[in-house]
Design an enzyme around this catalytic site. Sequence first.
Site, PDB file in Angstrom:
ATOM      1  N   LYS A 205      45.971  12.419   1.664  1.00 37.57           N
ATOM      2  CA  LYS A 205      45.087  11.237   2.017  1.00 37.57           C
ATOM      3  C   LYS A 205      45.056   9.754   1.373  1.00 37.57           C
ATOM      4  O   LYS A 205      44.948   8.714   2.482  1.00 37.57           O
ATOM      5  CB  LYS A 205      43.160  11.626   1.459  1.00 37.57           C
ATOM      6  CG  LYS A 205      42.752  11.031   1.524  1.00 37.57           C
ATOM      7  CD  LYS A 205      41.761  10.475   2.730  1.00 37.57           C
ATOM      8  CE  LYS A 205      40.948   9.973   3.027  1.00 37.57           C
ATOM      9  NZ  LYS A 205      40.166   9.917   4.277  1.00 37.57           N
ATOM     10  N   CYS A 259      36.735   2.547   1.814  1.00 40.41           N
ATOM     11  CA  CYS A 259      38.591   3.638   1.889  1.00 40.41           C
ATOM     12  C   CYS A 259      39.261   2.518   1.232  1.00 40.41           C
ATOM     13  O   CYS A 259      39.846   2.286   0.101  1.00 40.41           O
ATOM     14  CB  CYS A 259      38.064   4.659   2.650  1.00 40.41           C
ATOM     15  SG  CYS A 259      36.475   5.205   3.072  1.00 40.41           S
TER      16      CYS A 259
HETATM   17  N1  SAJ Z   1      40.787  -3.964   8.905  1.00 41.53           N
HETATM   18  C1  SAJ Z   1      41.552  -5.225   9.311  1.00 41.53           C
HETATM   19  N2  SAJ Z   1      42.549  -5.835  10.155  1.00 41.53           N
HETATM   20  C2  SAJ Z   1      42.708  -4.463  11.066  1.00 41.53           C
HETATM   21  C3  SAJ Z   1      42.116  -3.239  11.169  1.00 41.53           C
HETATM   22  C4  SAJ Z   1      40.785  -3.090   9.748  1.00 41.53           C
HETATM   23  O1  SAJ Z   1      41.253  -6.283   8.553  1.00 41.53           O
HETATM   24  O2  SAJ Z   1      43.579  -4.236  12.121  1.00 41.53           O
HETATM   25  C5  SAJ Z   1      39.700  -3.738   8.233  1.00 41.53           C
HETATM   26  C6  SAJ Z   1      38.034  -4.277   8.964  1.00 41.53           C
HETATM   27  O3  SAJ Z   1      37.791  -5.277   9.189  1.00 41.53           O
HETATM   28  C7  SAJ Z   1      37.585  -3.194   7.543  1.00 41.53           C
HETATM   29  C8  SAJ Z   1      38.601  -2.673   6.562  1.00 41.53           C
HETATM   30  O4  SAJ Z   1      39.789  -3.233   7.201  1.00 41.53           O
HETATM   31  O5  SAJ Z   1      37.139  -4.462   6.898  1.00 41.53           O
HETATM   32  C9  SAJ Z   1      38.562  -1.164   6.748  1.00 41.53           C
HETATM   33  O6  SAJ Z   1      38.823  -0.273   8.166  1.00 41.53           O
HETATM   34  P1  SAJ Z   1      39.209   0.697   9.103  1.00 41.53           P
HETATM   35  O7  SAJ Z   1      38.618   0.623  10.909  1.00 41.53           O
HETATM   36  O8  SAJ Z   1      40.638   0.076   8.983  1.00 41.53           O
HETATM   37  O9  SAJ Z   1      38.804   1.607   8.251  1.00 41.53           O
HETATM   38  P2  SAJ Z   1      38.185   2.972   7.269  1.00 41.53           P
HETATM   39  O10 SAJ Z   1      37.592   2.256   6.144  1.00 41.53           O
HETATM   40  O11 SAJ Z   1      36.485   2.291   8.164  1.00 41.53           O
HETATM   41  O12 SAJ Z   1      37.752   3.759   7.753  1.00 41.53           O
HETATM   42  C10 SAJ Z   1      38.791   4.579   7.220  1.00 41.53           C
HETATM   43  C11 SAJ Z   1      40.047   5.284   7.806  1.00 41.53           C
HETATM   44  N3  SAJ Z   1      41.861   5.327   7.357  1.00 41.53           N
HETATM   45  C12 SAJ Z   1      42.327   5.508   8.572  1.00 41.53           C
HETATM   46  O13 SAJ Z   1      42.172   5.220   9.509  1.00 41.53           O
HETATM   47  C13 SAJ Z   1      44.245   5.222   7.527  1.00 41.53           C
HETATM   48  C14 SAJ Z   1      39.446   6.357   8.199  1.00 41.53           C
HETATM   49  O14 SAJ Z   1      40.571   7.566   9.042  1.00 41.53           O
HETATM   50  C15 SAJ Z   1      39.448   7.329   7.316  1.00 41.53           C
HETATM   51  O15 SAJ Z   1      38.458   8.444   7.420  1.00 41.53           O
HETATM   52  C16 SAJ Z   1      38.580   6.878   6.005  1.00 41.53           C
HETATM   53  O16 SAJ Z   1      38.874   4.753   5.531  1.00 41.53           O
HETATM   54  C17 SAJ Z   1      38.004   7.012   4.909  1.00 41.53           C
HETATM   55  O17 SAJ Z   1      37.037   8.120   4.640  1.00 41.53           O
HETATM   56  O18 SAJ Z   1      38.521   7.239   4.073  1.00 41.53           O
END
Ligand code: SAJ
Length: 430
Positions: A205, A259
């Site tokens: 995870k 996360c």
């Molecule tokens: N972000 C970027 N660039 C990107 C994608 C995201 O800067 O290309 C930023 C977003 O704007 C945000 C942050 O990253 O600030 C996190 O957003 P996210 O959509 O990547 O992830 P979370 O935190 O909403 O959810 C993640 C997910 N993990 C993965 O995709 C590996 C989700 O599946 C998990 O269940 C969740 O963490 C968790 O609970 O751990």
Amino acid sequence: MSTVCVHGLGYIGLPTATIMANYDHEVYGYDAAPEVRSRLRDGDIHLDEPGLRAFVTQALESDQLEITDDVVPAKYHVICVPTPFEPETKTADLSYVEAAGRAIVDQLRHGDTVILESTVPPGTTEEALRPILEESGLSAGDDFALVHCPETVLPGNIIAELRENNRIIGGVNGVSTESAVRLYATFVEGEIRTVPNPTMAEFVKLIQNTFRDANIALANEIAKLAADYGLDSREGIELANSHPRVDILQPGPGVGGHCLPIDPWFLGQRSSELDLIAKAREVNDGMSGYVIELLREELGELAGQRIAVLGVAYKGNVGDVRMSPGLKLAHELQHGDRPREMTAADGGTSTPPEIRLHDPNVDDPTLELTDLETATTDANAAVVTTDHDAFEAFDPGAFRERMADPIVVDTKAILEPSEWRREGFTVRRI
Ligand code: SAJ
């Protein structure tokens, strides 16, 4: 079908309890906070997640899901409590997991299964939870099953992903793992992968979120490099990703949520080997400083300037502000957390910039949010920090009429630069 007691009714526990109820399990939801229990009983779904309200209400009305004031005996105990991050020590606060374990002890019976879903440092199920549960006099693996099955759902798409995502299940022994598989197989349509122990499940995870964080750090560094060469980073990344084995994520103002900014530290909590991963964290955390540099390039001294920060949710189309890059930027602009960015010629006595926050998705009385018009009127610059769909409709003409200076920093590349330039704007993108 089984009895299930879900511990912790937050972003993960509440939808998890609900989906299990929908698949005919007899589910009892317990949250240690009395106000959460009473609000849920009143039908007040306190979480902002698309579709969640109707989903939970229906389960509560069908009596398949009951909110209880105490932990009840159940065939399955599923722990979905928070594991807050301690920023000073960069470690996990396991007190909620431990409290959930202690609450289960008196109810634990021979043949029950305890599943930890909360995100935790590797080793937690075996070393922190197991000894607490064994205070019952029962032995994990022999008398009751003990398992880690991490949640992996994406905020904004939780309900679909609870059903569709693959799951990883690691029990303290085979019997434990099989017992958890029987529960998840009733509602998970994705693949269920079993691993030899809870520590591997915890580890997997954390490396999933660490991969994403490090990938975004790479994108952020590429964005800074592209700017130095006068190139558009997004175009470069899109072209690079046309290769079958390249998949770079998108740059932005930093990485938020509960996360990605945290899990890399949990991963390294009991190891001394964090190196690249820690550097990636630093790159992502430094993006607010980079945005401030862009603002300084356009505005000069920031003292006394009015800056509209558009988007305080941690990402697009959610209302969650935990570890929000927009709020971090606002804080650093006002308080100069990064002294390098805020060095005032007068030794730091000058007025900080005036920050106006706007986010139509966020409903948080502790934040001073304004409507879009107030946020942008007389502003010297506007910074887009969240890619909400609603922001794509921003009208550059209206912004031009209201703003004092035509400067926009689009950290999410959601605005069409040519349209804004036509209105006289200087557009900076990440
Ligand atoms: N972000 C970027 N660039 C990107 C994608 C995201 O800067 O290309 C930023 C977003 O704007 C945000 C942050 O990253 O600030 C996190 O957003 P996210 O959509 O990547 O992830 P979370 O935190 O909403 O959810 C993640 C997910 N993990 C993965 O995709 C590996 C989700 O599946 C998990 O269940 C969740 O963490 C968790 O609970 O751990």
